[in-house]
Scaffold this motif. Structure first.
Motif, mmCIF file in Angstrom:
data_model
loop_
_atom_site.group_PDB
_atom_site.id
_atom_site.type_symbol
_atom_site.label_atom_id
_atom_site.label_comp_id
_atom_site.label_asym_id
_atom_site.label_seq_id
_atom_site.Cartn_x
_atom_site.Cartn_y
_atom_site.Cartn_z
ATOM 1 N N ALA A 98 0.810 -1.213 0.000
ATOM 2 C CA ALA A 98 0.000 0.000 0.000
ATOM 3 C C ALA A 98 0.848 1.269 0.000
ATOM 4 C CB ALA A 98 -0.941 0.005 1.197
ATOM 5 N N GLU A 99 2.041 1.180 0.546
ATOM 6 C CA GLU A 99 2.906 2.353 0.661
ATOM 7 C C GLU A 99 3.780 2.590 -0.575
ATOM 8 O OE1 GLU A 99 2.807 4.428 3.327
ATOM 9 O OE2 GLU A 99 1.145 3.189 4.013
ATOM 10 N N SER A 100 3.668 1.736 -1.567
ATOM 11 C CA SER A 100 4.538 1.824 -2.742
ATOM 12 C C SER A 100 4.226 3.061 -3.573
ATOM 13 C CB SER A 100 4.372 0.576 -3.609
ATOM 14 O OG SER A 100 5.124 0.714 -4.784
ATOM 15 N N ASP A 101 5.288 3.680 -4.090
ATOM 16 C CA ASP A 101 5.116 4.830 -4.976
ATOM 17 C C ASP A 101 4.688 4.391 -6.371
ATOM 18 O OD1 ASP A 101 5.981 6.487 -2.944
ATOM 19 O OD2 ASP A 101 8.079 6.456 -3.600
ATOM 20 N N CYS A 102 4.765 3.109 -6.640
ATOM 21 C CA CYS A 102 4.505 2.593 -7.981
ATOM 22 C C CYS A 102 3.051 2.211 -8.224
ATOM 23 C CB CYS A 102 5.386 1.380 -8.256
ATOM 24 S SG CYS A 102 7.144 1.761 -8.233
ATOM 25 N N LYS A 103 2.192 2.275 -7.208
ATOM 26 C CA LYS A 103 0.820 1.799 -7.391
ATOM 27 C C LYS A 103 0.043 2.640 -8.401
ATOM 28 C CE LYS A 103 -1.068 4.245 -3.455
ATOM 29 N NZ LYS A 103 -1.728 4.177 -2.194
ATOM 30 N N ASP A 104 0.412 3.921 -8.565
ATOM 31 C CA ASP A 104 -0.269 4.762 -9.550
ATOM 32 C C ASP A 104 0.167 4.441 -10.973
ATOM 33 O OD1 ASP A 104 -1.626 6.103 -7.537
ATOM 34 O OD2 ASP A 104 -0.071 7.643 -7.351
ATOM 35 N N CYS A 105 1.275 3.757 -11.127
ATOM 36 C CA CYS A 105 1.837 3.477 -12.455
ATOM 37 C C CYS A 105 1.503 2.090 -12.980
ATOM 38 C CB CYS A 105 3.353 3.643 -12.419
ATOM 39 S SG CYS A 105 3.890 5.291 -11.975
ATOM 40 N N ILE A 106 0.787 1.294 -12.218
ATOM 41 C CA ILE A 106 0.544 -0.098 -12.615
ATOM 42 C C ILE A 106 -0.150 -0.169 -13.970
ATOM 43 C CG2 ILE A 106 -0.732 -2.206 -12.058
ATOM 44 C CD1 ILE A 106 -0.200 -1.570 -9.098
#
Length: 119
Positions: A98-106
């Motif tokens: 949940a804390e990953s900066d990459c979740k918006d880029c999936i």
């Protein structure tokens, strides 16, 4: 005299055959108002294309090129573990955390890599 004529003919032929061409292409991208100039009532396909382009702009704005570059490896590793999962996107989010900066880029990375079930 014939050698001189032959030499001049060869020089003229070489100049004529060694021409180069330059092509300059200028591309001007207009703002979103230019896209709204099309009538979406005439052709629903144009409306869908405009909506898809608008989503792509928003995705790129929220997940820029540097983030996509940084997150591609992490998302690829997660996809390798989630290929057989029924909801690939949800599985990738769980692996990234949940804390990953990459979740918006999936979705942007999945679309670029043509990963089925993730787009």
């Amino acid at each position: 005299m014939s050698k001189f004529t032959l030499l001049i003919s060869l020089m003229v032929a070489q100049i004529a055959l060694s021409a180069s061409y330059s092509i300059n292409i200028a591309l001007k991208v207009e703002e979103q108002e230019a896209l709204s100039a099309f009538s979406t009532t005439q052709n629903p396909l144009i409306g869908e294309l405009i909506d898809d382009l608008d989503k792509s702009y928003k995705t790129l704005a929220s997940c820029g090129v540097s983030e996509i570059t940084k997150c591609t490896v992490k998302i690829e590793e997660a996809v390798a573990d989630c290929v057989k999962h029924p909801d690939v996107t949800h599985c990738i989010m769980k692996i990234l955390g949940a804390e990953s900066d990459c979740k918006d880029c999936i979705k942007a990375v999945c679309k670029a890599l043509h990963i089925p079930g993730c787009m």
